[in-house]
Structures are given as structure tokens and as C-alpha cells.
Design an enzyme around this catalytic site. Structure first.
Site, PDB file in Angstrom:
ATOM      1  N   ALA A   1       0.835  -1.210   0.000  1.00 63.36           N
ATOM      2  CA  ALA A   1       0.000   0.000   0.000  1.00 63.36           C
ATOM      3  C   ALA A   1       0.865   1.253   0.000  1.00 63.36           C
ATOM      4  CB  ALA A   1      -0.907  -0.023   1.232  1.00 63.36           C
ATOM      5  N   ALA A   2       2.034   1.148  -0.654  1.00 65.37           N
ATOM      6  CA  ALA A   2       2.965   2.285  -0.622  1.00 65.37           C
ATOM      7  C   ALA A   2       2.938   3.113  -1.901  1.00 65.37           C
ATOM      8  CB  ALA A   2       4.387   1.788  -0.363  1.00 65.37           C
ATOM      9  N   GLY A   3       2.335   2.544  -2.954  1.00 59.28           N
ATOM     10  CA  GLY A   3       2.345   3.240  -4.246  1.00 59.28           C
ATOM     11  C   GLY A   3       1.440   4.460  -4.223  1.00 59.28           C
TER      12      GLY A   3
ATOM     13  N   ARG B   1      -3.557   9.344 -10.394  1.00 61.32           N
ATOM     14  CA  ARG B   1      -4.679   9.440 -11.338  1.00 61.32           C
ATOM     15  C   ARG B   1      -6.030   9.680 -10.650  1.00 61.32           C
ATOM     16  NH1 ARG B   1      -4.249   4.369 -15.039  1.00 61.32           N
ATOM     17  NH2 ARG B   1      -2.677   3.653 -13.556  1.00 61.32           N
TER      18      ARG B   1
ATOM     19  N   LYS C   1      -5.430   7.474  -2.399  1.00 64.28           N
ATOM     20  CA  LYS C   1      -6.310   6.600  -3.179  1.00 64.28           C
ATOM     21  C   LYS C   1      -6.908   5.502  -2.293  1.00 64.28           C
ATOM     22  CE  LYS C   1      -4.615   3.211  -5.889  1.00 64.28           C
ATOM     23  NZ  LYS C   1      -3.962   2.578  -7.075  1.00 64.28           N
TER      24      LYS C   1
ATOM     25  N   LYS D   1     -35.568  16.925  14.988  1.00 63.85           N
ATOM     26  CA  LYS D   1     -34.176  16.931  15.464  1.00 63.85           C
ATOM     27  C   LYS D   1     -34.192  16.772  16.969  1.00 63.85           C
ATOM     28  CE  LYS D   1     -31.996  20.066  17.228  1.00 63.85           C
ATOM     29  NZ  LYS D   1     -31.457  21.343  17.700  1.00 63.85           N
TER      30      LYS D   1
HETATM   31  C1  UD1 Z   1       1.916  -5.175 -10.781  1.00 63.67           C
HETATM   32  C2  UD1 Z   1       2.624  -6.427 -11.296  1.00 63.67           C
HETATM   33  C3  UD1 Z   1       1.882  -6.934 -12.522  1.00 63.67           C
HETATM   34  C4  UD1 Z   1       0.446  -7.232 -12.171  1.00 63.67           C
HETATM   35  C5  UD1 Z   1      -0.204  -5.996 -11.578  1.00 63.67           C
HETATM   36  C6  UD1 Z   1      -1.580  -6.338 -11.079  1.00 63.67           C
HETATM   37  C7  UD1 Z   1       4.960  -6.139 -10.757  1.00 63.67           C
HETATM   38  C8  UD1 Z   1       6.310  -5.786 -11.265  1.00 63.67           C
HETATM   39  N1  UD1 Z   1       3.985  -6.100 -11.631  1.00 63.67           N
HETATM   40  O1  UD1 Z   1       2.021  -4.200 -11.795  1.00 63.67           O
HETATM   41  O2  UD1 Z   1       2.503  -8.108 -13.006  1.00 63.67           O
HETATM   42  O3  UD1 Z   1      -0.276  -7.638 -13.317  1.00 63.67           O
HETATM   43  O4  UD1 Z   1       0.581  -5.501 -10.476  1.00 63.67           O
HETATM   44  O5  UD1 Z   1      -2.241  -5.189 -10.665  1.00 63.67           O
HETATM   45  O6  UD1 Z   1       4.813  -6.486  -9.595  1.00 63.67           O
HETATM   46  N2  UD1 Z   1       3.535  -0.837  -4.559  1.00 63.67           N
HETATM   47  C9  UD1 Z   1       4.233  -0.530  -3.429  1.00 63.67           C
HETATM   48  N3  UD1 Z   1       5.516  -0.088  -3.565  1.00 63.67           N
HETATM   49  C10 UD1 Z   1       6.103   0.048  -4.770  1.00 63.67           C
HETATM   50  C11 UD1 Z   1       5.359  -0.254  -5.916  1.00 63.67           C
HETATM   51  C12 UD1 Z   1       4.073  -0.705  -5.782  1.00 63.67           C
HETATM   52  O7  UD1 Z   1       3.744  -0.648  -2.312  1.00 63.67           O
HETATM   53  O8  UD1 Z   1       7.276   0.453  -4.798  1.00 63.67           O
HETATM   54  C13 UD1 Z   1       2.136  -1.307  -4.411  1.00 63.67           C
HETATM   55  C14 UD1 Z   1       1.126  -0.360  -4.990  1.00 63.67           C
HETATM   56  O9  UD1 Z   1       0.650   0.528  -4.001  1.00 63.67           O
HETATM   57  C15 UD1 Z   1       0.054  -1.304  -5.470  1.00 63.67           C
HETATM   58  C16 UD1 Z   1       0.794  -2.565  -5.815  1.00 63.67           C
HETATM   59  O10 UD1 Z   1       2.014  -2.496  -5.130  1.00 63.67           O
HETATM   60  O11 UD1 Z   1      -0.889  -1.605  -4.455  1.00 63.67           O
HETATM   61  C17 UD1 Z   1       1.010  -2.728  -7.302  1.00 63.67           C
HETATM   62  O12 UD1 Z   1       1.736  -1.643  -7.790  1.00 63.67           O
HETATM   63  P1  UD1 Z   1       1.485  -1.106  -9.254  1.00 63.67           P
HETATM   64  O13 UD1 Z   1       2.465  -0.049  -9.558  1.00 63.67           O
HETATM   65  O14 UD1 Z   1       0.052  -0.821  -9.423  1.00 63.67           O
HETATM   66  O15 UD1 Z   1       1.856  -2.418 -10.063  1.00 63.67           O
HETATM   67  P2  UD1 Z   1       1.801  -2.592 -11.610  1.00 63.67           P
HETATM   68  O16 UD1 Z   1       2.956  -1.915 -12.206  1.00 63.67           O
HETATM   69  O17 UD1 Z   1       0.475  -2.267 -12.095  1.00 63.67           O
END
Ligand code: UD1
Ligand code: CA
Length: 483
Positions: free
Chosen positions: A16-18, A22, A29, A359
Site C-alpha cells: 500500500a505504498a504506491g 490518477r 487513493k 431533530k
Molecule cells: C503489478 C505487477 C503486474 C500485475 C499488476 C496487477 C509487478 C512488477 N507487476 O504491476 O505483473 O499484473 O501488479 O495489478 O509487480 N507498490 C508498493 N511499492 C512500490 C510499488 C508498488 O507498495 O514500490 C504497491 C502499490 O501501491 C500497489 C501494488 O504495489 O498496491 C502494485 O503496484 P502497481 O504499480 O500498481 O503495479 P503494476 O505496475 O500495475
């Protein structure tokens, strides 16, 4: 729901760090809601259903908001901070560092996949165990795999995952996608994470590369393919949020219909995940139930009702109304066009009718407030009747005061009860009164100007008018009657 064959996983790591740029929002989010709960709370519920020894949430972007929310909804979770965010593999590394050399099974899931259920995670773990895998990935087959990592199989066996941006044209045609949800044997995961490199098109540490690694060193890798792609869908923007909310709501309604609730129009009915409904409840179109709302057996809600934190009694009937933090008794009636503000309590078989606002009002059993009334800071006794257009004047511009209307009392139409004031049990107030003083039991209070009629006023002051002509005619007829 717990599942015996899945009990005892060592840890679930929720990523949950991403960021969520968007969403174009000041709010993380993960804190945006679907059916009355945050996106992240669904992930935590699903993870918790596995009864892991440890629940780890990896936080980073909008950390304060996310951390505070996790602390509130899952105080038992361990939080690990990933700063900066160097990819999913890096995130899991950080998550594992929060644990002390874990062994056993590590489940990895995401904070932004709200339709994933605990049952599906349990099924994934069960498959992982049955096949004695080192890694099992949750997959689904979708019409449009754009944006997802693709599952590459050789002779049917999963060999690796390739990201969209790194895929060849042939690989892009693969429609089996990586959900990003896995079970790993802890040792394999740790070794695989240590091997990760950033030599890919995004320069990130890909968790997916652990699958290729496990396969290369001869460990068994498997997939748990589910036929419900909704459960693997993430939310990146508000369009997806709306689409998944709609689907989640549909699933919630199906659950209630299977439990004995009639839903006339699922498309216009919204029931939050936090709501509780009993058997034989009927929901009519345009009903929105939110928060800690509960509806008891046989009640009918709608059309056009929104309830937030409202308790509705058995057999009650609510139509076209908004209510918040209120309690509605068994067999009571509310609406249409009623506004129940916090602190309204309507007794059994009572009524709050058309164009009524309440009320902080406790309205007794069988008491009726049927038409065009403002009833604020009031106590209305059992069986009392409040006439049309009564105003409980609770505010003098400085302080708010209470009004009491006793048992089985009767307030005539268009009265104003100026608080603080008490009308005893069994009293009457004449229509059009402005009541400022106490009314005792059995008394009738009349507080209005006495009527006086001025004979001949129309002939004198409106000569030649149509009113005078009508008066003339009526007077002559009256005279005729008397002859
Ligand atoms: C990732 C997968 C992909 C898969 C997709 C499904 C990888 C390299 N790719 O892609 O194969 O089909 O998920 O949705 O794993 N997050 C962190 N820290 C980070 C990066 C991400 O906590 O440094 C978390 C995000 O918050 C998110 C999840 O990991 O909840 C997935 O990250 P996201 O960037 O959406 O992954 P995708 O590139 O879409
Ligand atoms: Ca990414």
C-alpha cells in the site's frame, strides 16, 4: 471467513505504498470508499480472514493518512515504511524486514484490489498446499489484459511473469494475467528478493521476477486461476472506482436477496457494506442505506429514501425521506418528504409525516406528527397528536430549549410552542395558539386574538366590488330563508 485448510499462514503483506496520482485527490487513493468502506479496509478484511500470525501493511505515499487509517481499522497490523518506492519487489523486502526471519507461507496482496475476498485468498493458499508449490500466483483470464503482467507458461507450467512494458508482441497476446497476489514459501521469497535487479524498462525491483527465479532454481511454481476477474481488478482512477463500486454494490445486494431481502430495482439501490438487513425487508427504488444502518424484519424502505446510521424497527414503513442517526420504532411510518436529523427517536406505531423536520426529538409510541411540522428538541408523549403546521420554537437566537408534550395530548394546527415549555399529559392546545406558559393536565390552552366580525364592512369599504355583489346576494337569500 476463516477456512481450515488456510489457517496458519505466517504473514500477509499488503502492499500500500504506491501513489494514486490518477485519482487527482488530496486524499490517498486507498482511503477512497466503495460501498461505505475504504478501499484499503477490504484488503485488510480479506487478509485478516486468513488468520495470519502477522499482518504487515507496507506504506509510503501519503503515509500519514494511510498509517492513521490502518491504525484505526487494524491496530494489530505491523506497518512498514517503504521510502522511496522502488517497485513491488522492494516493497515486499521492506515488509519482510518488519518480521523476524519468517518461515512458512507469506501471502502478498495489494491495498487497491477491493473485490478480492478472504475466500479467494483461502482458495489460493489451499491450492498452494495441495500442489506443494514454492510459489503460487493468483491469475485470471481477461478480455483486455492491457497494463497487467502476463503469465508465461511452457507446457502448461508457469515459468515467469512478463510486464506489459517488457513483453514481446507474442507475449502481449497472452490473456492470462498476474493479479499481483501470491503465496510464497518464505525461504524462496527471501532468496528471490535478494536476486532482484532493476534491468527492466521501468528500472524497478519487480516482485514478479521471483517467479522466474524460483522456476530457474527448480522449485515448483503454480497458478490459481479464478474465473472472476473482478476480484483481481485494481482501482487507479475514479472511473474504475465507480465501476467497481457498482459491481460491489451488486454483489452486496445479491447477498441480501439470498438472505431474504426483496430488492425491486438493484440498479438504483445502494447498500453499504456496513448495513444490516433482516428477512422480509423490502427495498424499493432509489434507496440508499449507509453507515451503521439496520433494518428489522418486514420493514419497507423506499422509494427515495436515504438513511445514515438509522435503526429501523420491524414492519416500519419509510417513503421519500432523509434520516441520520435516528431510531424508528416497530410499525412506525415516515414520509413522504420527511427530514429526520440526529437524535430523532420515533416510538412504535408512531408517525412522522409529510413535510416534517425533526431533530433531537423523542416521539412516543403511537404519537403522530403527520403534517408540515418542525419538531426540534422535543419530547412528545405516547399517543399525542401534533396538528398540521405546528412549530416547536426551540431557539431564541441565543440558546436552544426543550419542549415537552405529554401523553395523549392534542396540539391544534398552526400552533407555535415556544420553548422551554411543558404541556402536560391529557391537555389540549387550540389551533393557532402561541404557547409560552405551562399547560396543565386536562386543560385547554387558547393563546390567540379573539375573533370579532364587523357587520356591513364590505358594503362600506368595498362598494361596487364583486365581493360586495356576492355579499348582497347572500344576504338577500338569507333574508328570503327567514320569511
Ligand atoms: C503489478 C505487477 C503486474 C500485475 C499488476 C496487477 C509487478 C512488477 N507487476 O504491476 O505483473 O499484473 O501488479 O495489478 O509487480 N507498490 C508498493 N511499492 C512500490 C510499488 C508498488 O507498495 O514500490 C504497491 C502499490 O501501491 C500497489 C501494488 O504495489 O498496491 C502494485 O503496484 P502497481 O504499480 O500498481 O503495479 P503494476 O505496475 O500495475
Ligand atoms: Ca508500476
Amino acid at each position: 471467513m476463516s477456512h481450515d485448510s488456510s489457517a496458519g499462514v505466517t504473514a500477509v503483506v499488503v502492499l500500500a505504498a504506491g501513489g494514486g496520482t490518477r485519482m487527482k485527490s488530496k486524499r490517498s487513493k486507498l482511503l477512497h470508499e466503495l460501498c461505505g468502506r475504504s478501499m484499503l479496509s477490504y484488503a485488510i478484511t480479506a487478509a485478516t480472514a486468513l488468520e495470519p500470525d502477522h499482518l504487515v501493511v507496507v506504506v509510503g505515499h501519503e503515509r500519514e493518512q494511510v498509517a492513521a487509517h490502518v491504525h484505526e481499522i487494524a491496530p494489530y497490523a505491523v506497518q512498514a515504511v517503504q521510502e522511496p518506492q522502488l517497485g513491488t519487489g522492494h516493497a515486499v523486502r521492506i515488509g519482510l524486514e518488519a518480521l523476524d526471519e519468517p518461515s512458512g507461507e507469506i501471502v502478498v496482496t495489494y491495498g487497491d484490489v477491493p473485490l478480492l475476498t478472504g475466500e479467494t485468498l483461502a482458495g489460493l493458499v489451499a491450492e498452494h498446499r495441495a500442489a506443494a508449490n514454492a510459489v503460487t500466483v493468483l491469475t485470471s483470464i481477461v478480455d483486455s489484459p492491457v497494463g497487467y503482467g502476463r503469465i508465461v507458461r511452457e507446457h502448461g507450467r508457469v515459468t515467469r511473469v512478463v510486464e506489459e512494458k517488457d513483453a514481446t508482441d507474442d507475449e502481449r497476446d497472452i490473456r492470462e494475467i498476474n493479479s499481483g497476489i501470491y503465496v510464497f514459501d518464505a525461504a524462496t521469497l527471501r532468496e528471490g528478493l535478494a536476486e532482484l535487479r532493476t534491468d527492466n524498462s521501468q528500472g524497478e525491483l519487480y516482485l514478479t521476477d521471483v517467479i522466474g527465479y524460483a522456476n530457474r532454481i527448480g522449485r515448483t511454481v503454480g497458478a490459481h486461476l479464478i474465473d472472476d476477474p473482478w476480484q483481481t481488478q485494481g482501482v487507479n482512477d475514479r472511473v474504475q472506482l465507480a465501476v467497481l463500486s457498482k459491481e460491489l454494490n451488486r454483489r452486496i445486494l445479491i447477498g441480501w436477496m439470498q438472505a431474504g431481502v426483496t430488492v425491486l430495482d438493484p440498479d438504483s439501490t445502494w447498500v453499504a457494506d456496513t448495513v444490516d438487513l433482516a428477512e422480509d425487508v423490502t427495498l424499493l427504488p432509489n434507496t440508499i442505506l449507509r453507515g451503521a444502518t439496520s433494518v428489522a424484519e418486514g420493514a419497507t424502505i423506499g422509494p427515495d429514501v436515504m438513511l445514515t446510521d438509522v435503526e429501523v424497527g420491524a414492519g416500519a414503513h419509510l417513503v421519500k425521506c432523509h434520516a441520520t442517526l435516528s431510531v424508528i420504532g416497530d410499525g412506525a411510518e415516515v414520509g413522504p418528504f420527511s427530514y429526520l436529523r440526529p437524535g430523532t427517536r420515533l416510538g412504535a406505531h408512531g408517525k412522522i409525516g409529510a413535510f416534517v423536520e425533526t431533530k433531537n426529538a423523542v416521539i412516543g409510541e403511537g404519537a403522530k406528527v403527520p403534517h408540515l411540522t418542525y419538531c426540534g428538541d422535543a419530547e412528545v408523549g405516547d399517543g399525542a397528536n401534533i396538528g398540521a403546521g405546528t412549530i416547536f420554537a426551540n431557539y431564541d437566537g441565543v440558546t436552544k430549549s426543550r419542549t415537552t408534550v405529554g401523553k395523549s395530548s392534542f396540539i391544534g394546527s398552526n400552533s407555535v410552542l415556544v420553548a422551554p415549555v411543558t404541556i402536560a399529559d391529557g391537555a389540549y392546545v387550540a389551533a393557532g395558539s402561541a404557547i409560552t406558559d405551562e399547560v396543565g393536565p386536562g386543560e385547554l390552552a387558547i393563546a390567540r386574538g379573539r375573533q370579532r366580525n364587523i357587520e356591513g364592512w364590505v358594503a362600506k369599504r368595498r362598494p361596487g366590488s364583486k365581493t360586495e355583489a356576492a355579499a348582497d346576494e347572500a344576504l338577500r337569500a338569507k333574508k328570503g330563508e327567514h320569511q
